[in-house]
Motif scaffolding. Structure first.
Motif, PDB file in Angstrom:
ATOM      1  N   GLU A 140     -25.585  43.138  22.071  1.00  0.00           N
ATOM      2  CA  GLU A 140     -24.771  42.626  20.972  1.00  0.00           C
ATOM      3  C   GLU A 140     -25.077  41.164  20.642  1.00  0.00           C
ATOM      4  O   GLU A 140     -24.681  40.657  19.585  1.00  0.00           O
ATOM      5  N   ASN A 141     -25.807  40.495  21.536  1.00  0.00           N
ATOM      6  CA  ASN A 141     -26.146  39.089  21.307  1.00  0.00           C
ATOM      7  C   ASN A 141     -27.547  38.890  20.726  1.00  0.00           C
ATOM      8  O   ASN A 141     -27.964  37.749  20.518  1.00  0.00           O
ATOM      9  N   LEU A 142     -28.242  39.992  20.441  1.00  0.00           N
ATOM     10  CA  LEU A 142     -29.538  39.901  19.762  1.00  0.00           C
ATOM     11  C   LEU A 142     -29.262  39.854  18.259  1.00  0.00           C
ATOM     12  O   LEU A 142     -29.391  40.839  17.537  1.00  0.00           O
ATOM     13  N   THR A 143     -28.862  38.694  17.801  1.00  0.00           N
ATOM     14  CA  THR A 143     -28.362  38.514  16.441  1.00  0.00           C
ATOM     15  C   THR A 143     -29.482  38.140  15.471  1.00  0.00           C
ATOM     16  O   THR A 143     -30.576  37.733  15.875  1.00  0.00           O
ATOM     17  N   ASP A 144     -29.171  38.241  14.186  1.00  0.00           N
ATOM     18  CA  ASP A 144     -30.119  37.797  13.163  1.00  0.00           C
ATOM     19  C   ASP A 144     -30.416  36.310  13.311  1.00  0.00           C
ATOM     20  O   ASP A 144     -31.547  35.864  13.076  1.00  0.00           O
ATOM     21  N   GLU A 145     -29.414  35.535  13.698  1.00  0.00           N
ATOM     22  CA  GLU A 145     -29.617  34.093  13.883  1.00  0.00           C
ATOM     23  C   GLU A 145     -30.615  33.821  15.003  1.00  0.00           C
ATOM     24  O   GLU A 145     -31.491  32.951  14.877  1.00  0.00           O
ATOM     25  N   LEU A 146     -30.508  34.564  16.090  1.00  0.00           N
ATOM     26  CA  LEU A 146     -31.448  34.391  17.198  1.00  0.00           C
ATOM     27  C   LEU A 146     -32.850  34.827  16.784  1.00  0.00           C
ATOM     28  O   LEU A 146     -33.837  34.136  17.075  1.00  0.00           O
ATOM     29  N   ALA A 156     -34.105  34.749  13.848  1.00  0.00           N
ATOM     30  CA  ALA A 156     -34.627  33.726  12.936  1.00  0.00           C
ATOM     31  C   ALA A 156     -35.087  32.493  13.703  1.00  0.00           C
ATOM     32  O   ALA A 156     -36.098  31.864  13.350  1.00  0.00           O
ATOM     33  N   ALA A 157     -34.366  32.135  14.752  1.00  0.00           N
ATOM     34  CA  ALA A 157     -34.749  30.971  15.552  1.00  0.00           C
ATOM     35  C   ALA A 157     -36.079  31.209  16.263  1.00  0.00           C
ATOM     36  O   ALA A 157     -36.912  30.299  16.371  1.00  0.00           O
ATOM     37  N   VAL A 158     -36.293  32.430  16.738  1.00  0.00           N
ATOM     38  CA  VAL A 158     -37.573  32.767  17.371  1.00  0.00           C
ATOM     39  C   VAL A 158     -38.696  32.715  16.334  1.00  0.00           C
ATOM     40  O   VAL A 158     -39.774  32.160  16.583  1.00  0.00           O
ATOM     41  N   ALA A 159     -38.444  33.271  15.153  1.00  0.00           N
ATOM     42  CA  ALA A 159     -39.454  33.246  14.088  1.00  0.00           C
ATOM     43  C   ALA A 159     -39.788  31.818  13.672  1.00  0.00           C
ATOM     44  O   ALA A 159     -40.951  31.496  13.376  1.00  0.00           O
ATOM     45  N   ALA A 160     -38.789  30.941  13.655  1.00  0.00           N
ATOM     46  CA  ALA A 160     -39.012  29.546  13.265  1.00  0.00           C
ATOM     47  C   ALA A 160     -39.925  28.822  14.247  1.00  0.00           C
ATOM     48  O   ALA A 160     -40.587  27.843  13.883  1.00  0.00           O
ATOM     49  N   LEU A 161     -39.986  29.302  15.471  1.00  0.00           N
ATOM     50  CA  LEU A 161     -40.894  28.741  16.472  1.00  0.00           C
ATOM     51  C   LEU A 161     -42.321  29.255  16.302  1.00  0.00           C
ATOM     52  O   LEU A 161     -43.229  28.811  17.011  1.00  0.00           O
ATOM     53  N   GLY A 162     -42.515  30.203  15.382  1.00  0.00           N
ATOM     54  CA  GLY A 162     -43.823  30.831  15.232  1.00  0.00           C
ATOM     55  C   GLY A 162     -44.107  31.828  16.326  1.00  0.00           C
ATOM     56  O   GLY A 162     -45.268  32.055  16.691  1.00  0.00           O
ATOM     57  N   CYS A 163     -43.052  32.459  16.842  1.00  0.00           N
ATOM     58  CA  CYS A 163     -43.183  33.384  17.968  1.00  0.00           C
ATOM     59  C   CYS A 163     -42.747  34.793  17.569  1.00  0.00           C
ATOM     60  O   CYS A 163     -42.080  34.999  16.559  1.00  0.00           O
ATOM     61  N   SER A 164     -43.121  35.751  18.400  1.00  0.00           N
ATOM     62  CA  SER A 164     -42.622  37.111  18.291  1.00  0.00           C
ATOM     63  C   SER A 164     -41.721  37.383  19.495  1.00  0.00           C
ATOM     64  O   SER A 164     -41.539  36.512  20.353  1.00  0.00           O
TER      65      SER A 164
END
Length: 234
Positions: free
Chosen positions: A124-130, A132-140
């Motif tokens: 339940e904590n794998l949110t869209d915000e999280l 997006a934060a991973v994507a902003a790092l250039g990560c998968s």
């Protein structure tokens, strides 16, 4: 089929000692089949696995959920392949700092990591915000077993590492049988290879590959499931 690419925990290491020994014996009788590990473990942990006499010897090891590629003898990294998979990786320190605002993430401090950053996380904590934060790092990222989140270099996954190794070795997708049991194996089933999902697999993985005619859903868990797939392929 020339190459068996297999996950470790729950797959190659799953089943009874008899089943695991039988699989090792079958592979020993067919040295023309190259064995490749594709695991979420790091190389330090893979070395421990290789002490088990029931584990077949790999020719290559894909570790760290696809961020590491090493030769099976000595576990020395294959530098050019690994560099391509890790291109753009910001480093674990930057990843941890950027994601520190998500208190539900618990860093896996007990796990040796290289080229990835791994956490415990409830579904339940794998949110869209999280995300997006991973994507902003250039990560998968890869998420499995409803608790393991791996933040990875953008180009890294088990499937991408298998493809890179296959290109380097001249293997066609039809030469490969990929075997797994959890969602961090999913990328391996999208590369055009033969596949087997072993028994007792993560239900989400079974749902994800259900429409793929190339993927066999084995009734038996672990090594017995791999053996069944090998028999199906002749």
């Amino acid at each position: 089929m020339r190459v068996l690419v297999t996950d470790l925990d729950g797959t190659l290491l799953g089943g009874t000692d008899f089943e695991r020994g039988l699989l090792r014996a079958v592979l020993a009788r067919h040295p023309e089949i190259a064995v490749v590990f594709a695991t979420g473990r790091g190389l330090t942990s893979v070395r421990e696995v290789l002490r088990d006499p029931l584990v077949p010897r790999p020719r290559w090891v894909i570790a760290d959920v696809g961020a590491t590629v090493a030769g099976g003898t000595g576990l020395r990294p294959v530098a050019d392949l690994q560099a391509g998979l890790r291109a753009g990786w910001p480093g674990a320190a930057r990843v941890r700092h950027a994601l520190s605002r998500f208190p539900a993430l618990i860093f896996q401090a007990d796990v040796v990591q290289d080229g990835r950053c791994s956490f415990y996380l409830r579904p339940e904590n794998l949110t869209d915000e999280l995300r997006a934060a991973v994507a902003a790092l250039g990560c998968s990222w890869a998420y499995s077993a409803d608790r393991f989140l791996d933040v990875l270099p953008a180009r890294a996954s088990k499937g991408a590492a298998v493809q890179a190794l296959a290109r380097a070795q001249g293997w066609a997708p039809s030469d490969l049988l990929v075997a797994g049991d959890s969602l961090n194996d999913l990328s391996m089933y999208g590369i055009g290879a033969h596949g087997v999902v072993v028994g007792d697999a993560e239900p989400a993985l079974l749902r994800a590959v259900a429409a793929d005619a190339r993927v066999y859903s084995a009734p038996r868990a672990g090594a017995a499931g791999i053996l069944a797939a090998l028999r199906n392929l002749g």
